[in-house]
Enzyme design. Structure first.
Site, PDB file in Angstrom:
ATOM      1  N   ASP A 181      -6.627   6.567  60.136  1.00  0.00           N
ATOM      2  CA  ASP A 181      -6.098   7.375  59.016  1.00  0.00           C
ATOM      3  C   ASP A 181      -7.155   7.883  58.025  1.00  0.00           C
ATOM      4  OD1 ASP A 181      -3.680   6.771  60.111  1.00  0.00           O
ATOM      5  OD2 ASP A 181      -2.942   5.579  58.425  1.00  0.00           O
ATOM      6  N   ASP A 402       4.272  -2.505  60.144  1.00  0.00           N
ATOM      7  CA  ASP A 402       3.480  -1.431  59.513  1.00  0.00           C
ATOM      8  C   ASP A 402       3.433  -1.573  57.996  1.00  0.00           C
ATOM      9  OD1 ASP A 402       3.023  -0.049  61.929  1.00  0.00           O
ATOM     10  OD2 ASP A 402       5.029   0.824  61.800  1.00  0.00           O
TER      11      ASP A 402
HETATM   12  C1  BGC Z   1      -2.335  -3.619  58.979  1.00  0.00           C
HETATM   13  C2  BGC Z   1      -3.378  -4.551  59.504  1.00  0.00           C
HETATM   14  C3  BGC Z   1      -3.037  -4.999  60.889  1.00  0.00           C
HETATM   15  C4  BGC Z   1      -2.801  -3.810  61.787  1.00  0.00           C
HETATM   16  C5  BGC Z   1      -2.353  -4.197  63.156  1.00  0.00           C
HETATM   17  C6  BGC Z   1      -2.142  -2.473  59.940  1.00  0.00           C
HETATM   18  O1  BGC Z   1      -1.084  -1.705  59.508  1.00  0.00           O
HETATM   19  O2  BGC Z   1      -2.702  -3.154  57.714  1.00  0.00           O
HETATM   20  O3  BGC Z   1      -3.457  -5.674  58.650  1.00  0.00           O
HETATM   21  O4  BGC Z   1      -4.074  -5.779  61.417  1.00  0.00           O
HETATM   22  O5  BGC Z   1      -1.820  -2.971  61.228  1.00  0.00           O
HETATM   23  O6  BGC Z   1      -1.102  -4.755  63.147  1.00  0.00           O
END
Ligand code: BGC
Length: 769
Positions: A181, A402
């Site tokens: 992102d 998420d």
């Molecule tokens: C989170 C991370 C996580 C990743 C995979 C992201 O949205 O902020 O902490 O490791 O997703 O699940």
């Protein structure tokens, strides 16, 4: 939330400890050299296994114990799927309450490595200063300040790069997803103050990470490239390509440090929409004009990755750059998945009923309801050739949230983003829709059991409890509602209701007395060449892209009209003297001698390779829309007013002119095509074969079978029926003597019409400067 144990409950790979130890020892080199750039391969996934994160596998097995039943079997069937390891904050390197650290995983990877088969280790670099500047759910702990930048470099990137460079890891192929992102936010969200503040750190940080990881010797970096529903609009796509290019070229190693790009990270945009093509809905109205697509021409990740790659190559990226697509959650299966295109005549209804992407809005990114696991990790998938797909990968581990759907305290800097709240709607980012986020979600990255259960249940391709992926064996439903719309003495016109199919109907066949007599991609067809006043039994079958054919519709008996000539039963004489006149790349002029008949010849039917291509009263016709350099066989029959038809003339074989043309201007065209499913990519190289610069050019060609150009890059296309005209982009208009320009397009074909390997290139016009 249930806690996860540090040690995997089950070994992710089925191997004995003795073997694992031997393998681990075997890969420790005696000398301390790191892998050098010379060891690099173009696509690191080819010929390699991939690391299975036993910690994620254990979470899946726990989830299966909770779910029970068939769902549990399906979960266990995917438990050993490779997923990426996220370094989502500085403490993740050493290990924290969320799981073990990087070294644990790297050592486990060495244990999993089998003999000399390389092992890909999927890693995510995700800790930039001011992370997630346009959202709250995944904000991090590193501030967008000079101190934050320093921390990112020395406490995070350097530590990771140094560990990866340790000699015992030299043979691993580390595939790094670089900062999801971040750069895409620089393209679309720069009016947001937090993104303005983060911008210099994102750009400097990404360039720094690329350089340090490249120096580690064994890292293949793929820069996060958003997804079709974010950067797919032409302005965003151009801005994205420029942003990526600028950051890459600001780094020390430039494109040497970049293996490619990864799209759809943690998102759920489908690979493509099987029931939608980006073409006219009605004359002058495009499918992309619908509320769901908001004029964005990229409906899926295949289109988007092809477009991005071509734009980057136009900016100077090497042809070798490849694309990864995160398919962990873009499956969109389950009961709500459409099985056929809608028949609605209202554009928005048509799109909403046809699309497999069930989100309320393409901007909805947080735990979307209805999504499912997508394609399993696949090496060099045979799809979207313009994308140079290195792999489908599971970057986002399915089951990890998420973002939280209501206020929750946490010590990771993660905020409550209303995009994760199912009760929230918004105009700007959601077009006035609700988020469609699942309720009850934990903090980003934490296990979300309800979501995982949904993802497995809605997987597409569906997950078999034994772990296999079923080929498509489901046939469409039999057509219904077959009715006669018109008859003549020699023809019958029919229509019917559309069949449905799990992956989509690609066409229909009309059978007359059990023999195929006509094919159609729509729900109507006319059968010709019948005899007057005769009963025929007509049925219709449907087929899908995998070639499954439905049962026949209920049989309908139709009677052709009476012949106007009363008692006339005498057929005309067989046409003779069939010859070819002018032959071009796309057309053949045919003529023959007149037949005779007692009541007079009413007309002639010309067949090409057995298909009726002309019905004329004259003794000549020009057959058009042909493919260059292709051999065709023609026959002609004569018929009278009573519908009596002669036998076929002796066949005439004709080969069209070759595909490459050298018109007066000195332009030479080289064309190649690759097809997949119902799409294909055409690639052109236009070379100036003269001593003088070309200043402006135009290329025209004709499709043989109703194919369409959906999306073109590095040039513009207009299409009228089968005729396509291509004109240059501003930068590709001039071609130096001996120089060339490349451009290409994604097209659609119906499944009956194949992708053309070649075209009838009607010509290229060049202006010599
Ligand atoms: C989170 C991370 C996580 C990743 C995979 C992201 O949205 O902020 O902490 O490791 O997703 O699940």
């Amino acid at each position: 939330m249930r806690s996860r144990s540090w040690r995997p409950r089950r070994a992710a790979t089925v191997r004995s400890l003795a073997l694992a130890t031997a393998a681990a020892l075997a890969v420790v080199p005696l000398t301390t050299t790191t892998a050098s750039a010379a060891d690099r391969v173009e696509n690191p996934f080819v010929g390699a296994d991939q690391y299975v994160n036993s910690f994620w596998s254990a979470a899946v097995h726990d989830a299966a114990d909770v779910a029970g039943g068939e769902l549990a079997d399906q979960m266990r069937a995917v438990a050993d799927t490779p997923t990426a390891v996220w370094m989502d904050r500085t403490t993740a390197i050493a290990g924290n309450e969320d799981g073990p650290g990087l070294r644990f995983h790297l050592d486990a990877a060495l244990e999993q490595q089998q003999g000399s088969t390389p092992l890909v280790f999927n890693l995510v670099i995700y800790n930039l200063p001011g992370r997630d500047c346009f959202a709250l759910a995944s904000q991090g702990l590193v501030p967008a300040t000079p101190e934050g930048m320093e921390h990112y470099k020395t406490e995070y990137v350097d530590v990771i790069a140094d560990m990866l460079a340790e000699p015992q890891y030299a043979d691993l192929r580390v595939v790094a997803t670089i900062e999801p992102d971040s750069l895409p936010n620089m393209v679309t969200n720069m009016s947001h103050q937090e993104c303005q503040q983060s911008a210099p750190y994102y750009r400097e940080g990404v360039a720094y990470a690329l350089d340090r990881l490249y120096e580690a010797g064994n890292v293949y970096s793929y820069i996060d490239a958003a997804h079709a529903g974010w950067l797919g609009w032409p302005d965003n796509a151009a801005g994205g390509a420029n942003e990526f290019h600028d950051v890459i070229t600001s780094s020390t190693y430039g494109y040497d440090g970049v293996a490619g790009f990864v799209s759809n990270t943690s998102n759920s945009t489908p690979l493509s929409e099987p029931f939608l093509t980006n073409t006219d809905f009605t004359p002058g109205t495009f499918v992309r004009q619908s509320e769901f697509y908001e004029w964005n021409p990229n409906f899926g990740e295949h289109d988007w990755t092809a477009e991005l790659r071509s734009r980057l190559i136009a900016l100077g990226a090497p042809e070798r750059i490849g694309m990864l697509i995160d398919t962990s959650r873009n499956g969109w299966g389950g009961p709500d998945r459409p099985t056929a295109p809608s028949t609605s005549t209202n554009l928005n209804t048509f799109v909403d009923e046809s699309r497999i992407d069930r989100r309320n809005h393409r901007g909805a990114w947080c735990n979307p309801d209805g999504q499912g696991i997508g394609e399993r990790p696949t090496v060099a998938p045979d799809a979207s050739p313009g994308s140079n797909l290195h792999a489908y990968v599971w970057v986002k581990p399915p089951g990890e949230s998420d973002g939280h759907s209501q206020e929750l305290d946490n010590d990771q800097g993660k905020g409550f983003d209303r995009m994760c709240d199912p009760t929230y709607s918004e105009q700007d980012r959601l077009g006035g829709n609700f988020t469609g986020a699942l309720p009850g979600a934990p903090v980003a990255g934490q296990w979300f059991q309800a979501q995982f259960e949904m993802l497995v249940a809605n997987a597409y391709p569906a997950i078999d409890a034994d772990g296999t992926v079923d080929p498509d064996t489901e046939a469409p439903t039999a057509p219904t509602g077959v009715e006669v719309t018109a008859t003549t003495a020699t023809s019958v016109s029919l229509s019917w209701d559309a069949s449905s199919d799990d992956v989509g109907v690609t066409g229909y066949t009309v059978l007359v007395d059990g023999e195929p007599a006509a094919t159609a991609t729509s729900t109507s067809a006319t059968v010709t060449g019948l005899s007057p006043d005769t009963n025929y039994e007509v049925t219709v079958t449907a087929r899908d892209a995998a070639g499954n054919v439905s049962a026949a519709s209920a049989a309908l008996t139709v009677t052709t009209d009476e012949a106007t000539g009363g008692e006339d039963t005498e057929a005309p004489t067989v046409p003779t003297g069939l010859t070819a006149g002018a032959v071009t790349q796309s057309s053949v002029a045919l003529s023959w001698s007149a037949s005779s008949d007692d009541t007079g010849v009413a007309g002639y039917r010309v067949h090409r390779d057995g298909d009726l291509v002309a019905d004329v009263t004259a003794t000549s016709v020009t057959d058009t829309g042909l493919t260059a350099g292709t051999t065709y066989s023609y026959t002609v029959t004569a018929y009278d007013a009573a519908g009596n038809s002669s036998a076929a003339s002796a066949p005439l074989t004709v080969t069209t002119e070759d595909g490459d043309v050298t018109p007066g201007g000195g332009c030479v065209v080289d064309y190649s095509a690759n097809s997949w499913g119902n799409g294909f990519t055409g690639s052109f190289v236009l070379t100036n074969d003269s001593d003088t610069a070309v200043d402006g050019w135009e290329l025209t060609f004709t499709f043989a079978d109703g194919q369409t150009v959906d999306q073109i890059w590095s040039a513009s296309a207009s299409q009228a029926g089968p005729a396509v005209t291509i004109t240059p982009a501003a930068w590709s208009s001039t071609i130096a003597p001996g120089g060339s320009v490349s451009f290409g397009f994604n097209g659609s074909h119906s499944g009956i019409n194949t992708a053309p390997d070649d075209f009838a290139l009607d010509g290229v016009t060049c202006d010599i400067a």
